[in-house]
Scaffold this motif. Structure first.
Motif, PDB file in Angstrom:
ATOM      1  N   VAL A 216       0.835  -1.210   0.000  1.00 16.35           N
ATOM      2  CA  VAL A 216       0.000   0.000   0.000  1.00 16.35           C
ATOM      3  C   VAL A 216       0.866   1.255   0.000  1.00 16.35           C
ATOM      4  CG1 VAL A 216      -1.802   1.261   1.218  1.00 16.35           C
ATOM      5  CG2 VAL A 216      -1.850  -1.247   1.156  1.00 16.35           C
ATOM      6  N   LEU A 217       0.806   1.993  -1.113  1.00 11.34           N
ATOM      7  CA  LEU A 217       1.541   3.251  -1.221  1.00 11.34           C
ATOM      8  C   LEU A 217       0.645   4.434  -0.861  1.00 11.34           C
ATOM      9  CD1 LEU A 217       3.239   2.472  -4.662  1.00 11.34           C
ATOM     10  CD2 LEU A 217       3.983   1.810  -2.363  1.00 11.34           C
ATOM     11  N   PHE A 218      -0.667   4.243  -1.042  1.00  8.59           N
ATOM     12  CA  PHE A 218      -1.625   5.326  -0.747  1.00  8.59           C
ATOM     13  C   PHE A 218      -1.636   5.626   0.744  1.00  8.59           C
ATOM     14  CE2 PHE A 218      -6.260   6.533  -0.109  1.00  8.59           C
ATOM     15  CZ  PHE A 218      -6.081   7.840  -0.526  1.00  8.59           C
ATOM     16  N   ASN A 219      -1.462   6.893   1.060  1.00  9.14           N
ATOM     17  CA  ASN A 219      -1.506   7.315   2.454  1.00  9.14           C
ATOM     18  C   ASN A 219      -2.188   8.676   2.507  1.00  9.14           C
ATOM     19  OD1 ASN A 219      -0.842   8.497   5.004  1.00  9.14           O
ATOM     20  ND2 ASN A 219       0.754   6.935   5.240  1.00  9.14           N
ATOM     21  N   GLN A 220      -3.288   8.765   3.218  1.00 13.36           N
ATOM     22  CA  GLN A 220      -4.085   9.993   3.231  1.00 13.36           C
ATOM     23  C   GLN A 220      -3.431  11.116   4.031  1.00 13.36           C
ATOM     24  OE1 GLN A 220      -8.036   7.583   3.615  1.00 13.36           O
ATOM     25  NE2 GLN A 220      -8.603   9.655   2.968  1.00 13.36           N
ATOM     26  N   LYS A 221      -2.325  10.796   4.682  1.00  9.29           N
ATOM     27  CA  LYS A 221      -1.608  11.851   5.396  1.00  9.29           C
ATOM     28  C   LYS A 221      -0.808  12.721   4.427  1.00  9.29           C
ATOM     29  CE  LYS A 221       1.745  12.605   9.087  1.00  9.29           C
ATOM     30  NZ  LYS A 221       2.674  11.969  10.037  1.00  9.29           N
ATOM     31  N   ASN A 222      -0.215  12.091   3.410  1.00  9.35           N
ATOM     32  CA  ASN A 222       0.732  12.850   2.581  1.00  9.35           C
ATOM     33  C   ASN A 222       0.572  12.548   1.083  1.00  9.35           C
ATOM     34  OD1 ASN A 222       1.643  10.271   2.439  1.00  9.35           O
ATOM     35  ND2 ASN A 222       3.516  10.611   3.609  1.00  9.35           N
ATOM     36  N   TRP A 223      -0.648  12.242   0.640  1.00  6.93           N
ATOM     37  CA  TRP A 223      -0.881  11.894  -0.768  1.00  6.93           C
ATOM     38  C   TRP A 223      -0.664  13.114  -1.655  1.00  6.93           C
ATOM     39  CZ3 TRP A 223      -0.899   7.797  -3.604  1.00  6.93           C
ATOM     40  CH2 TRP A 223      -1.607   7.723  -4.810  1.00  6.93           C
ATOM     41  N   GLN A 224       0.196  12.971  -2.659  1.00 12.09           N
ATOM     42  CA  GLN A 224       0.556  14.113  -3.514  1.00 12.09           C
ATOM     43  C   GLN A 224      -0.113  14.045  -4.887  1.00 12.09           C
ATOM     44  OE1 GLN A 224       2.465  16.708  -2.381  1.00 12.09           O
ATOM     45  NE2 GLN A 224       2.284  15.633  -0.437  1.00 12.09           N
ATOM     46  N   TYR A 225      -0.831  12.960  -5.151  1.00 13.71           N
ATOM     47  CA  TYR A 225      -1.427  12.783  -6.469  1.00 13.71           C
ATOM     48  C   TYR A 225      -2.917  13.139  -6.423  1.00 13.71           C
ATOM     49  CZ  TYR A 225       2.871  10.148  -7.277  1.00 13.71           C
ATOM     50  OH  TYR A 225       4.173   9.762  -7.389  1.00 13.71           O
ATOM     51  N   SER A 226      -3.600  12.832  -7.532  1.00 11.65           N
ATOM     52  CA  SER A 226      -5.024  13.165  -7.611  1.00 11.65           C
ATOM     53  C   SER A 226      -5.873  12.043  -7.003  1.00 11.65           C
ATOM     54  CB  SER A 226      -5.425  13.355  -9.075  1.00 11.65           C
ATOM     55  OG  SER A 226      -5.430  12.084  -9.718  1.00 11.65           O
ATOM     56  N   GLU A 227      -7.157  12.323  -6.878  1.00  7.90           N
ATOM     57  CA  GLU A 227      -8.089  11.313  -6.372  1.00  7.90           C
ATOM     58  C   GLU A 227      -8.179  10.147  -7.358  1.00  7.90           C
ATOM     59  OE1 GLU A 227     -11.685  13.088  -5.114  1.00  7.90           O
ATOM     60  OE2 GLU A 227     -12.534  11.204  -4.394  1.00  7.90           O
ATOM     61  N   ASN A 228      -8.148  10.458  -8.646  1.00 10.01           N
ATOM     62  CA  ASN A 228      -8.199   9.405  -9.659  1.00 10.01           C
ATOM     63  C   ASN A 228      -6.978   8.484  -9.588  1.00 10.01           C
ATOM     64  OD1 ASN A 228     -10.053   8.525 -11.578  1.00 10.01           O
ATOM     65  ND2 ASN A 228      -8.695   9.142 -13.250  1.00 10.01           N
ATOM     66  N   ASP A 229      -5.839   9.046  -9.158  1.00 11.98           N
ATOM     67  CA  ASP A 229      -4.602   8.252  -9.078  1.00 11.98           C
ATOM     68  C   ASP A 229      -4.657   7.166  -8.000  1.00 11.98           C
ATOM     69  OD1 ASP A 229      -3.346   9.514 -11.170  1.00 11.98           O
ATOM     70  OD2 ASP A 229      -2.379  11.026  -9.904  1.00 11.98           O
ATOM     71  N   ILE A 230      -5.652   7.266  -7.110  1.00 11.56           N
ATOM     72  CA  ILE A 230      -5.811   6.201  -6.104  1.00 11.56           C
ATOM     73  C   ILE A 230      -6.114   4.881  -6.813  1.00 11.56           C
ATOM     74  CG2 ILE A 230      -7.182   5.426  -4.114  1.00 11.56           C
ATOM     75  CD1 ILE A 230      -7.786   8.450  -3.638  1.00 11.56           C
ATOM     76  N   PHE A 231      -6.641   5.001  -8.044  1.00 12.62           N
ATOM     77  CA  PHE A 231      -7.002   3.797  -8.805  1.00 12.62           C
ATOM     78  C   PHE A 231      -5.913   3.416  -9.808  1.00 12.62           C
ATOM     79  CE2 PHE A 231     -10.673   5.579  -6.921  1.00 12.62           C
ATOM     80  CZ  PHE A 231     -11.419   4.484  -6.530  1.00 12.62           C
ATOM     81  N   ASP A 232      -4.752   4.049  -9.682  1.00 15.01           N
ATOM     82  CA  ASP A 232      -3.584   3.684 -10.483  1.00 15.01           C
ATOM     83  C   ASP A 232      -2.646   2.873  -9.586  1.00 15.01           C
ATOM     84  OD1 ASP A 232      -1.167   3.506 -11.770  1.00 15.01           O
ATOM     85  OD2 ASP A 232      -1.148   5.593 -12.439  1.00 15.01           O
ATOM     86  N   PRO A 233      -2.572   1.553  -9.806  1.00 15.19           N
ATOM     87  CA  PRO A 233      -1.784   0.696  -8.906  1.00 15.19           C
ATOM     88  C   PRO A 233      -0.309   1.101  -8.841  1.00 15.19           C
ATOM     89  CG  PRO A 233      -3.099  -0.619 -10.429  1.00 15.19           C
ATOM     90  CD  PRO A 233      -3.215   0.805 -10.880  1.00 15.19           C
TER      91      PRO A 233
END
Ligand SMILES: [Ca+2]
Ligand SMILES: [Ca+2]
Ligand SMILES: [Ca+2]
Length: 305
Positions: A216-233
């Motif tokens: 898991v790379l997604f972290n809501q503390k320091n996410w620098q990408y877009s919301e759509n990028d959450i669906f980019d593995p």
């Protein structure tokens, strides 16, 4: 109970204390890892340290996950329908599966997780299976282009990031969805290793269509990408599932083509996560508690019921 955005003086004070204790424990763990490579990536040692940490500093059940990136168009599964065997303490607090996602990268597992438990009294879950059922309150989830749901567990690479395709610590999860809570459709998860040796069961490619495989790379503390990028593995990690996948509807409980097509047309409400070990799949012998850990789940295409 304080949520992720709860802020007052005492909370901040506790946070600093938690951070200090965590920093000391992580420092100690890294020191042990440095002195003895066999300790590295040993989940049991890590969990014991963190469990001690929880006992010391997290008795008030505050979230470990700090949410700075909030979701606008997509949604976390945010309501617990059934968490059989949950004690609501430490890793047995299912709120950690709906509070937000705090991935810890490729080489370590998040501790902001709920470890699936079981009970003989389950209704949505199968009895005595390690399981959790969630929904998005007042919403249903539709099939749209590409991945529709991403499950964030806490697997990690053995032997560094470069070895990640060869060896991972994984606790695979079976995903099923339902619109009525009775009939469940899944993605026909299969273990395709030639044998069940530790070498083979730690290869991610041998686990097809399970959750709990991708770090898991997604972290809501320091996410620098877009919301759509959450669906980019490649950016967020996690295990994506597509209702439009031809494997969807090939497994489950009471699933047939009518049920499957209803879900594809009208969406689903309930999400069921079951530890693969509860359905007879092989498990990594170094697993601390023989169960999977859920950090959170996100759906992309949601609508009112
Ligand atoms: Ca889709
Ligand atoms: Ca895990
Ligand atoms: Ca979480």
């Amino acid at each position: 109970m304080p949520g992720p955005n709860y802020k007052n003086y005492n909370y901040n004070k506790m946070n600093y204390k938690n951070l200090l204790i965590k920093a000391l424990l992580w420092g100690f763990f890294l020191f042990l890892s440095f002195c003895n490579p066999s300790v590295q990536n040993n989940k049991e040692s890590l969990l014991l340290l963190l469990l001690n940490n929880q006992n010391i500093s997290n008795n008030n059940n505050q979230s470990l996950c700090e949410i700075n990136f909030s979701l606008q168009n997509t949604s976390l599964f945010n309501k617990i329908i059934e968490a059989p065997g949950a004690t609501y303490s430490g890793f047995k607090d299912p709120n950690k599966a709906i509070n937000g996602i705090c991935g810890a990268g490729k080489t370590s597992g998040s501790t902001d997780v709920y470890s699936l438990q079981s009970s003989s009294n389950s209704t949505y879950c199968k009895q005595n299976e390690k399981c959790l059922v969630l929904e998005i309150e007042n919403k249903k989830i539709l099939d749209g282009p590409g991945i529709d749901i991403v499950v964030f567990e806490n697997p990690f690479c053995y032997g560094g990031e470069n070895n990640c395709n060869n060896a991972r610590f994984m606790e695979p999860v079976i995903l099923e969805v339902s619109y009525d809570g009775n009939n469940w459709c899944g993605w026909n998860p299969q273990y395709i290793g030639s044998d069940t040796s530790l070498t083979n069961l730690r290869k991610p490619m041998n686990w097809q269509r399970f959750a709990g495989i991708e770090p898991v790379l997604f972290n809501q503390k320091n996410w620098q990408y877009s919301e759509n990028d959450i669906f980019d593995p490649s950016k967020a990690g996690g295990d994506g599932f597509d209702l439009g996948d031809s494997n969807f509807g090939q497994s489950g409980e009471g699933c047939n083509s009518t049920i499957k097509n209803q879900i594809l047309t009208n969406g689903f409400i309930y999400l069921r996560l079951t530890s693969a070990v509860s359905r007879g799949f092989i498990y990594d012998s170094s697993s601390f508690d023989q169960t999977a850990d859920i950090d959170g789940v996100i759906a992309r295409y949601i609508t009112n019921r």
